[in-house]
Scaffold this active site. Structure first.
Site, mmCIF file in Angstrom:
data_model
loop_
_atom_site.group_PDB
_atom_site.id
_atom_site.type_symbol
_atom_site.label_atom_id
_atom_site.label_comp_id
_atom_site.label_asym_id
_atom_site.label_seq_id
_atom_site.Cartn_x
_atom_site.Cartn_y
_atom_site.Cartn_z
ATOM 1 N N ASN A 32 0.859 -1.192 0.000
ATOM 2 C CA ASN A 32 0.000 0.000 0.000
ATOM 3 C C ASN A 32 0.898 1.245 0.000
ATOM 4 O OD1 ASN A 32 -2.218 1.902 1.869
ATOM 5 N ND2 ASN A 32 -2.741 1.010 -0.083
ATOM 6 N N LEU A 33 1.747 1.268 -1.005
ATOM 7 C CA LEU A 33 2.859 2.238 -1.022
ATOM 8 C C LEU A 33 2.378 3.659 -1.244
ATOM 9 C CD1 LEU A 33 5.334 0.128 -3.185
ATOM 10 C CD2 LEU A 33 5.073 0.152 -0.691
ATOM 11 N N HIS A 34 3.008 4.583 -0.541
ATOM 12 C CA HIS A 34 2.728 6.015 -0.689
ATOM 13 C C HIS A 34 4.068 6.711 -0.968
ATOM 14 C CE1 HIS A 34 4.300 6.302 3.360
ATOM 15 N NE2 HIS A 34 3.382 5.458 3.786
ATOM 16 N N GLY A 36 6.055 8.302 0.768
ATOM 17 C CA GLY A 36 7.077 8.053 1.800
ATOM 18 C C GLY A 36 7.866 6.781 1.495
ATOM 19 N N HIS A 37 7.170 5.726 1.084
ATOM 20 C CA HIS A 37 7.863 4.481 0.708
ATOM 21 C C HIS A 37 8.762 4.722 -0.503
ATOM 22 C CE1 HIS A 37 4.240 2.405 2.615
ATOM 23 N NE2 HIS A 37 5.237 1.812 3.205
ATOM 24 N N GLN A 61 3.383 -9.611 13.363
ATOM 25 C CA GLN A 61 3.501 -8.332 14.076
ATOM 26 C C GLN A 61 2.145 -7.696 14.402
ATOM 27 O OE1 GLN A 61 5.809 -6.636 10.636
ATOM 28 N NE2 GLN A 61 4.776 -4.742 11.190
ATOM 29 N N LYS A 151 9.691 7.524 10.524
ATOM 30 C CA LYS A 151 8.368 7.644 11.137
ATOM 31 C C LYS A 151 8.170 6.527 12.169
ATOM 32 C CE LYS A 151 3.594 7.064 10.132
ATOM 33 N NZ LYS A 151 3.592 5.842 10.847
ATOM 34 N N SER A 188 0.257 4.255 5.515
ATOM 35 C CA SER A 188 -0.813 3.464 4.879
ATOM 36 C C SER A 188 -2.067 3.507 5.738
ATOM 37 C CB SER A 188 -0.371 2.016 4.711
ATOM 38 O OG SER A 188 0.819 1.993 3.967
ATOM 39 N N ARG A 189 -1.901 3.644 7.038
ATOM 40 C CA ARG A 189 -3.068 3.636 7.937
ATOM 41 C C ARG A 189 -3.862 4.935 7.861
ATOM 42 N NH1 ARG A 189 0.318 0.000 11.341
ATOM 43 N NH2 ARG A 189 -0.834 -1.969 11.464
HETATM 44 O O1 PAF Z 1 7.426 -0.860 8.608
HETATM 45 C C1 PAF Z 1 6.867 -1.838 8.047
HETATM 46 O O2 PAF Z 1 6.216 -1.720 7.019
HETATM 47 C C2 PAF Z 1 7.001 -3.219 8.660
HETATM 48 O O3 PAF Z 1 7.003 -3.152 10.059
HETATM 49 C C3 PAF Z 1 8.231 -3.998 8.147
HETATM 50 C C4 PAF Z 1 9.536 -3.324 8.514
HETATM 51 C C5 PAF Z 1 8.138 -4.148 6.636
HETATM 52 C C6 PAF Z 1 8.253 -5.408 8.761
HETATM 53 O O4 PAF Z 1 7.117 -6.118 8.458
#
Ligand code: PAF
Length: 281
Positions: A32-34, A36-37, A61, A151, A188-189
């Site tokens: 869900n790239l923006h 920032g990514h 996680q 971030k 993304s959130r």
């Molecule tokens: O920051 C994230 O998107 C995640 O925590 C990561 C580093 C890809 C690990 O799943």
């Protein structure tokens, strides 16, 4: 750009690159790239001759009742954006490729104590999931450099510590947070917020700026400054998890005179849990 799903394909490509003397930069993401990514990807491009980006929504996680099932998955769109950035490999494995046994039976990588503070106090198993998956991804990609956003300050801190402690030969690079025009940190959130809430959410950054200014003007009672931050966010309709002033070097609670500092906030607004931070030199 090659899109691959298996570790064996990834290893074949990495071995060929290594034989050819290439260097590898890696950007792990959950998709869900923006913009920032994409900033992390741009840094990766100038850090090594080849770039690998992973997209993997890591179940380990997410806690019970969190947004694993609803986390936005936009692989097609993400893939186009990465292709346009000149990424060499997009590694987007299924869960079974990363975890070959139940999560509770999986070997873990944990950075003790640091995983339990700040966000770790509110998301008890989150960071062990992060450090475990990042360690696994590092073993799969074997990068020279890995790029993360500031971030997720505590995440970056933990990963840097893990790499040091486990003597992983990887340089960790942290990149400044990209913000919307109103100051809201890109995430993304943010998709969980309405247009109105996105305006309201910029109060997190305004609170950070106000607190940083007050520290620069000499305020050293960090406890009451944190209380100011909490109260301010509550008045603006947030439910803050924490507003903390920590030492930049070890994330310990800051005392009067400590430097450099980092102010960290986590606060809920509607369906989103927002995190942000600001370093104060
Ligand atoms: O920051 C994230 O998107 C995640 O925590 C990561 C580093 C890809 C690990 O799943």
């Amino acid at each position: 750009m090659k899109k691959i799903e298996t570790v064996s394909e990834l290893r074949n490509i990495i071995s060929a690159w290594r034989r050819a003397g290439e260097t590898i930069a890696f950007v792990p993401t959950m998709g869900n790239l923006h913009p920032g990514h994409l900033q992390l990807v741009k840094q990766a491009k100038v850090s090594a001759s080849r770039v690998v980006v992973s997209i993997f929504v890591n179940p380990m996680q997410f806690g019970e009742g969190e947004d694993f099932a609803n986390y936005p998955r936009t692989l097609e769109q993400d893939s186009e954006a990465l292709q346009a950035e000149g990424v060499d490999v997009l590694f987007a494995p299924p869960v079974s490729e990363i975890y070959n046994r139940e999560l509770t039976q999986t070997t873990r990588v944990e950075v003790p104590k640091l995983s339990d503070i700040l966000c770790g106090a509110f998301r008890p198993h989150h960071f062990v999931g992060v450090t475990t998956v990042v360690a696994k991804l590092f073993n799969m990609v074997q990068p020279d450099v890995a790029v993360f956003g500031k971030k997720d300050y505590q995440q970056l801190f933990l990963i840097t510590r893990m790499v040091e402690d486990l003597a992983m030969p990887i340089k960790i690079v942290g990149i400044e947070t990209m913000r919307e025009a109103n100051g809201l940190a890109m995430s993304s959130r943010n998709n969980y917020l309405s247009a109105e809430q996105k305006q309201q959410a910029a109060e997190v950054y305004r609170t950070l700026i106000t607190m940083a200014d007050r520290i620069r003007q000499g305020e050293q009672d960090f406890e009451s400054l944190s209380q100011f931050g909490i109260k301010n966010l509550q008045e603006k309709g947030f439910q803050p998890d924490y507003v903390e002033i920590r030492r930049g070097e070890d994330l310990g609670k800051a005392q009067s005179g400590d430097k450099p500092l980092v102010i960290l906030i986590a606060a809920r607004l509607g369906n989103a849990r927002l995190i942000d931070n600001l370093e104060v030199a």
